[in-house]
Write an enzyme that holds these catalytic residues in place. Structure first.
Site: not given
Lengths: 299, 299, 299, 299
Positions: A217, A243-245
């Site tokens: 994040g 997100l960011d995964e």
């Protein structure tokens, strides 16, 4: 088109016009390598380089990357592709055949911080990124001068979360127009809509300025500073809806100490963000990366 | 006592009997270094090494580590300590004065996985950890043979979460009996009670088998495998009440790839766990670490 | 025999009794991979892992490492070996076929500094070196206790340059008696005669305590200190007649600074010597290393 | 002047106008730190940061770097300098006092390969090199466009070994005209005459494309390739009369493998050459480096 003015790339295309890359994944079973290599032999092809990995022999998934060379390949592209189709069906393969003379087209999405954009352009100019950088899209004018100095088109499209749909419509139009294969988010800092992401599976490469999954994040450097970590990281991954995964392609870290404030962490972070993203893009462009269950095999 | 059979340590004690280390933290203000260095000069002391850091000059916190040497220091330990007390009061310092001839006593808590225990013993034997390893306490018998081969007492105290209080009572008795200064959790794998932790502020050093704050808690290697990270880490920190949230002393990472399963991650992880913990213990023992607001200054 | 008391190795042998490794080098030409993989398919074998490299496609040298699995392999070892012989002859290959159930036998030559010996034993005990450590030969008694604690025979043979021939005669007798495949010089510090070296081509692995070719020869740490380098290294290589000039298998470095004297360089050096040598031995034992014109291909 | 258009540098100058740095070396003796810190206290200065090192307490050489801050420092520069002169004489010090508001002037010497030049400019633009890049001198036109895009003067002076004296006369004139403090050879590739070097002791910083002392002299990448090393390096050092033998400031390495040809080594080498040189220049500019007997102390 810009890439065709890049001497290094011109030389690469000349040297590699008889080469192709095959990327395969399928359920493991005996005989796959035999079938493929015999096929290549019959096509008069010589194997230049090959890497193979199986998650669990005879029960798991089989992955193969093979580079091969054959005189006069340019003329028989379609023939090879069609002939291989039979093997693909026989083993229920997912496969991708790339002729090195067909450069992939890349779009770079940038913003105000241009260190990653700059590094990609520099590596491309030095002949380390064998792709056609078709265009750069940015929501700031900062990078225009650098980009245009390389003869690459620069599109300024202001963006923020309230006009996301409209912005993406404009971007999609450009991506289609330039027939883009790979989208690189070079510290673009804007979130993409699920529709945009879904339309480009394993085709959007992002750089996150932390060692994921630490500091997912916003403001990772500020949080890293507050936690007092002794190393900070950077992570390049394919973009998915979470997100960011998405599947991680490459990561790296750099040492920091008690004297470094948030600003120092940002500065040090830039050094690894640019190198991590560039390695990830390079590997993707060279068909070294296969996505499998939210992870990557990197050959 | 075991350490007094260690030749390297004997030699160190002989060479350093006239040396001391001063560690200071206080609100920054003009004149601190002048006062301390003039004091040392008047004591006939020579400064061997010094490091200083201020979070924010004139408003922040001042930190200093100074090593000094003075002939016949052994005889005037108390005199120096008392004399320095005045300066300490004048500047409202937190300070710690250690005479190198007084070896700190260390207790190692171990369990079934002995790679960290083994490394600490090996570095200690090689003269890299200048401490008296007073005893080893373990909830498994695994390490007994190695520990006793160095002439160090080994206490087997079975432990699990149901008998935590009783176990800690036994441990505390031993820690007092051996006058222990530093407690090293060498992959001890048991959670300590808040009372135990509160009784030993900045005195318990742990090694966590991940790059904190990623993979806090149990099974970090399994979760790292599932996330598909390209580097795994190890973190050494002081133990506080919040699990894996204490001030970080040292961290490091090692590269992994798609071929590595959970078992490989554990094996590779062991290589950095042992080196990260050993560095952290070495720095702590040499008074190089100051805790400040859940972070560490490492000189 | 010691290794057969090592649980990790026992488990490995059980899990891998149907696996073999093939290492091939020959002049490049079309059809090699096809011939080998078709042969394996006909033998009912499944390819587990394979890596291939060609110095210069169609004109250079072809290298292949392939791991394969076949039910009931144990029974048909000779049959497979004979059958493969035809392919070997057809392509004028140098090839080596290793059945994983036949552990290689390793001899370690040690001396007074035991950090590398200790690391090899520790990694072996942890199941990271899948070899039978058949014996340790040393010109000092220092390592006896550790070695014998693992149930491995320890032979003390005093050595110096005046009695080199006699010492080597004794050593050779032991190497034959124990049917040794690999000789590891774990900081042995004695020079071997050309005869001894010639009798064991690409079979003797040494660790040199510098980043070769810097500081070839004696006292590398002293010379590194005098030159004021900022990193020191360690290099593992196969022993050839030219001192420190053999094919390099692995290298690594560690950071040093102006505060480090020669003694500190030695201490820091030990940390990388032990890890570099262990990686080199591991790769050799797993048939990952091919020597080609005084260089190594490491798969 | 170019640097005065650099926003980051403008801000730095504003923030640091009351700061100065003192660099000291002299024979060790009691009372040095006391004298200096008491002097600073009397000048109303607050110590921001200090590092000290002594080669051998009471017999060796003493080194100190101290950063201090004092309101209204700008006005009393000369006063402080004169007052400190007495202490300098008392202890027979070599000392250097730099007021942070006086930016050092740097000249970059470049040639055809511009990766190091580009990195220096980029780090300077990002506010990581707090110097006035006064001019760039090159024996190729390659870098002109980049350099001039930053508003920095670019001088093209063709050079080769036959006209060395004439070329250096021109260069010297420019260095004097621009009042240059530091000369950075950013892959300049020309040898300087002994006269030129003697006129700039510890003022010329070079980058050599190997891990010195390995591969001193020409074509280090070719020789590294032929030797089959597994890591290649880069070394930044002060230039002395002995080629590649000057005091080392910083070194680093990058991993290579059997697939990498000489061209790949050059490409990978560029990544560390640019970062190693930039770190060395940064440390020099911040007065962190002291030369002592052909080595460096780096604070």
């Amino acid at each position: 088109m810009s890439s065709y003015n890049n001497e290094q790339i011109q030389q690469y295309l000349t040297n590699n016009q008889n080469k192709a890359r095959l990327l395969v994944s399928c359920s493991d079973q005996p005989g796959i390598v035999s079938a493929i290599s015999t096929f290549l032999f019959e096509q008069g092809a010589n194997i230049v380089e090959s890497s193979q990995y199986t998650t669990d022999p005879s029960e798991g998934t089989f992955f193969l990357r093979i580079v091969f060379e054959s005189p006069g390949m340019k003329e028989k592209e379609e023939e090879i592709r069609e002939a291989f189709n039979d093997i693909g069906e026989q083993f229920s393969m997912k496969w991708k055949l790339t002729f090195l003379s067909n450069l992939k087209k890349t779009a770079i999405f940038a913003s105000k911080e241009v260190h990653c954009l700059r590094e990609l352009l520099y590596q491309w100019e030095s002949g380390d990124l064998m792709t056609d950088i078709a265009l750069v899209i940015s929501n700031h004018e900062t990078g225009r001068e650098i980009v245009e100095s390389f003869g690459i088109p620069f599109y300024y499209i202001p963006a923020n979360k309230d006009i996301r749909k409209e912005v993406e419509a404009e971007q999609l139009k450009l991506l289609e127009e330039y027939e883009v294969d790979v989208i690189v988010l070079a510290r673009y800092m804007q979130i993409l809509t699920p529709d945009f992401v879904a339309a480009h599976p394993s085709k959007i490469i992002n750089i996150h300025h932390s060692f994921l999954p630490a500091f997912i994040g916003a403001s990772p450097h500020k949080r890293a500073y507050e936690r007092g970590v002794k190393l900070i990281g950077a992570t390049s991954h394919y973009v998915t809806d979470d997100l960011d995964e998405g599947p991680i392609i490459e990561q790296d870290v750099i040492r920091v100490d008690h004297r470094n404030g948030v600003r120092d962490l940002k500065k040090k972070g830039r050094l690894i963000e640019r190198s991590v993203l560039t390695r990830a893009v390079k590997w993707d462009i060279e068909d070294r990366v296969i996505v499998h269950e939210n992870k990557t095999i990197v050959f």
